[in-house]
Design a protein around this motif. Sequence first.
Motif, PDB file in Angstrom:
ATOM      1  N   THR A  14      15.367  -5.706  65.898  1.00  0.00           N
ATOM      2  CA  THR A  14      15.101  -4.877  64.732  1.00  0.00           C
ATOM      3  C   THR A  14      14.803  -5.734  63.511  1.00  0.00           C
ATOM      4  O   THR A  14      15.536  -6.668  63.215  1.00  0.00           O
ATOM      5  CB  THR A  14      16.305  -3.967  64.432  1.00  0.00           C
ATOM      6  OG1 THR A  14      16.594  -3.186  65.591  1.00  0.00           O
ATOM      7  CG2 THR A  14      16.009  -3.040  63.268  1.00  0.00           C
ATOM      8  N   ILE A  33       8.221 -11.651  64.158  1.00  0.00           N
ATOM      9  CA  ILE A  33       7.480 -10.940  65.208  1.00  0.00           C
ATOM     10  C   ILE A  33       6.947 -11.931  66.238  1.00  0.00           C
ATOM     11  O   ILE A  33       7.046 -11.703  67.449  1.00  0.00           O
ATOM     12  CB  ILE A  33       6.330 -10.106  64.608  1.00  0.00           C
ATOM     13  CG1 ILE A  33       6.884  -8.971  63.743  1.00  0.00           C
ATOM     14  CG2 ILE A  33       5.415  -9.561  65.703  1.00  0.00           C
ATOM     15  CD1 ILE A  33       5.850  -8.286  62.870  1.00  0.00           C
ATOM     16  N   THR A  42      11.398  -4.852  73.024  1.00  0.00           N
ATOM     17  CA  THR A  42      10.884  -3.973  71.973  1.00  0.00           C
ATOM     18  C   THR A  42      11.211  -4.559  70.604  1.00  0.00           C
ATOM     19  O   THR A  42      12.339  -4.987  70.371  1.00  0.00           O
ATOM     20  CB  THR A  42      11.519  -2.564  72.076  1.00  0.00           C
ATOM     21  OG1 THR A  42      11.260  -2.029  73.371  1.00  0.00           O
ATOM     22  CG2 THR A  42      10.953  -1.631  71.019  1.00  0.00           C
ATOM     23  N   ILE A  43      10.217  -4.543  69.733  1.00  0.00           N
ATOM     24  CA  ILE A  43      10.436  -4.872  68.326  1.00  0.00           C
ATOM     25  C   ILE A  43      10.412  -3.561  67.561  1.00  0.00           C
ATOM     26  O   ILE A  43       9.421  -2.824  67.612  1.00  0.00           O
ATOM     27  CB  ILE A  43       9.342  -5.803  67.769  1.00  0.00           C
ATOM     28  CG1 ILE A  43       9.330  -7.141  68.510  1.00  0.00           C
ATOM     29  CG2 ILE A  43       9.533  -6.014  66.264  1.00  0.00           C
ATOM     30  CD1 ILE A  43       8.139  -8.016  68.153  1.00  0.00           C
ATOM     31  N   VAL A  45      10.463  -2.065  63.910  1.00  0.00           N
ATOM     32  CA  VAL A  45      10.285  -2.393  62.503  1.00  0.00           C
ATOM     33  C   VAL A  45      10.690  -1.157  61.711  1.00  0.00           C
ATOM     34  O   VAL A  45      10.042  -0.117  61.785  1.00  0.00           O
ATOM     35  CB  VAL A  45       8.822  -2.785  62.197  1.00  0.00           C
ATOM     36  CG1 VAL A  45       8.650  -3.150  60.733  1.00  0.00           C
ATOM     37  CG2 VAL A  45       8.386  -3.930  63.082  1.00  0.00           C
ATOM     38  N   LEU A  64       1.956  -7.338  64.659  1.00  0.00           N
ATOM     39  CA  LEU A  64       2.434  -6.205  65.459  1.00  0.00           C
ATOM     40  C   LEU A  64       1.398  -5.777  66.488  1.00  0.00           C
ATOM     41  O   LEU A  64       1.733  -5.508  67.638  1.00  0.00           O
ATOM     42  CB  LEU A  64       2.786  -5.017  64.559  1.00  0.00           C
ATOM     43  CG  LEU A  64       4.081  -5.117  63.787  1.00  0.00           C
ATOM     44  CD1 LEU A  64       4.197  -3.985  62.777  1.00  0.00           C
ATOM     45  CD2 LEU A  64       5.277  -5.116  64.734  1.00  0.00           C
ATOM     46  N   ALA A  67       1.433  -8.242  69.368  1.00  0.00           N
ATOM     47  CA  ALA A  67       2.725  -8.596  69.969  1.00  0.00           C
ATOM     48  C   ALA A  67       2.694  -8.366  71.476  1.00  0.00           C
ATOM     49  O   ALA A  67       2.048  -7.429  71.967  1.00  0.00           O
ATOM     50  CB  ALA A  67       3.845  -7.781  69.336  1.00  0.00           C
ATOM     51  N   THR A  70       6.519  -4.140  73.330  1.00  0.00           N
ATOM     52  CA  THR A  70       6.319  -2.841  72.683  1.00  0.00           C
ATOM     53  C   THR A  70       6.811  -2.912  71.244  1.00  0.00           C
ATOM     54  O   THR A  70       7.864  -3.475  70.966  1.00  0.00           O
ATOM     55  CB  THR A  70       7.104  -1.746  73.442  1.00  0.00           C
ATOM     56  OG1 THR A  70       6.635  -1.713  74.791  1.00  0.00           O
ATOM     57  CG2 THR A  70       6.911  -0.384  72.802  1.00  0.00           C
ATOM     58  N   THR A  71       6.030  -2.319  70.347  1.00  0.00           N
ATOM     59  CA  THR A  71       6.412  -2.286  68.933  1.00  0.00           C
ATOM     60  C   THR A  71       6.614  -0.841  68.500  1.00  0.00           C
ATOM     61  O   THR A  71       5.851   0.052  68.882  1.00  0.00           O
ATOM     62  CB  THR A  71       5.352  -2.956  68.051  1.00  0.00           C
ATOM     63  OG1 THR A  71       4.088  -2.309  68.247  1.00  0.00           O
ATOM     64  CG2 THR A  71       5.221  -4.437  68.387  1.00  0.00           C
ATOM     65  N   SER A  89       1.521  -0.263  65.076  1.00  0.00           N
ATOM     66  CA  SER A  89       2.663  -0.208  65.993  1.00  0.00           C
ATOM     67  C   SER A  89       2.345   0.692  67.178  1.00  0.00           C
ATOM     68  O   SER A  89       1.622   1.679  67.039  1.00  0.00           O
ATOM     69  CB  SER A  89       3.893   0.321  65.258  1.00  0.00           C
ATOM     70  OG  SER A  89       4.217  -0.527  64.180  1.00  0.00           O
ATOM     71  N   ASP A  90       2.917   0.363  68.329  1.00  0.00           N
ATOM     72  CA  ASP A  90       2.667   1.148  69.535  1.00  0.00           C
ATOM     73  C   ASP A  90       3.189   2.572  69.418  1.00  0.00           C
ATOM     74  O   ASP A  90       2.526   3.513  69.839  1.00  0.00           O
ATOM     75  CB  ASP A  90       3.336   0.490  70.756  1.00  0.00           C
ATOM     76  CG  ASP A  90       2.709  -0.844  71.101  1.00  0.00           C
ATOM     77  OD1 ASP A  90       1.472  -0.930  71.162  1.00  0.00           O
ATOM     78  OD2 ASP A  90       3.473  -1.816  71.297  1.00  0.00           O
ATOM     79  N   LYS A 136      -3.932   1.303  69.033  1.00  0.00           N
ATOM     80  CA  LYS A 136      -2.621   1.766  69.479  1.00  0.00           C
ATOM     81  C   LYS A 136      -2.632   3.220  69.946  1.00  0.00           C
ATOM     82  O   LYS A 136      -1.594   3.820  70.176  1.00  0.00           O
ATOM     83  CB  LYS A 136      -1.590   1.585  68.353  1.00  0.00           C
ATOM     84  CG  LYS A 136      -1.396   0.130  67.985  1.00  0.00           C
ATOM     85  CD  LYS A 136      -0.951  -0.692  69.197  1.00  0.00           C
ATOM     86  CE  LYS A 136      -0.762  -2.142  68.863  1.00  0.00           C
ATOM     87  NZ  LYS A 136      -0.128  -2.885  69.948  1.00  0.00           N
TER      88      LYS A 136
END
Length: 180
Positions: A14, A33, A42-43, A45, A64, A67, A70-71, A89-90, A136
């Motif tokens: 996180t 990141i 998983t990141i 944000v 992102l 990456a 998974t974001t 982001s995903d 995405k």
Amino acid sequence: MLRAQEPTPSGIFTILIQGSITEESGREIVAQISGVPAGVRTIAVVIDSDGGALPEIFAVADALASASVTTVAYVKNAVASAVFIVAASDKIVTDRYGVIGGAGVVSRDFLCLSDSLFAAVREELTVKLRRYAEQKRHDSDIFVAMLDHQSSLVRGGKEWKPPGEILSLTAEDMLCLGLA
């Protein structure tokens, strides 16, 4: 302000982004990141930001978007240029009071530009925002409506944004539109 936490046992790393993103905080976020610890799947944000300096926003969004894990953008408040980070982001998650939008709010830095140059800058930003969203698999028209005051947005027979306005969405709106 930036604060990162150690990955959870389930592999979630996180990063908390609060306030305006500066050159320094942008570099820190990109480094976090890019250098996620082993075992991270998983990141997440967590965004409570009004954006910030565009080069740093784009650096974070690019990190992102590229990456290897998974974001997830957890939206508390993502307005102005922070919208680019969400689009890159995903997945998008929001809390009950989350707000996103207003990417088309004009920075005073742009007020000195001629009309034609301002239009070119806005077009370039629109292309970039659309690219992140499409990469995405988000509805890119929703994101563009947050930037382009000339566009309109109609979904499910409802006009979400008429021309002449900039789109902002509450958590309930994001859910209704399938964005979050």
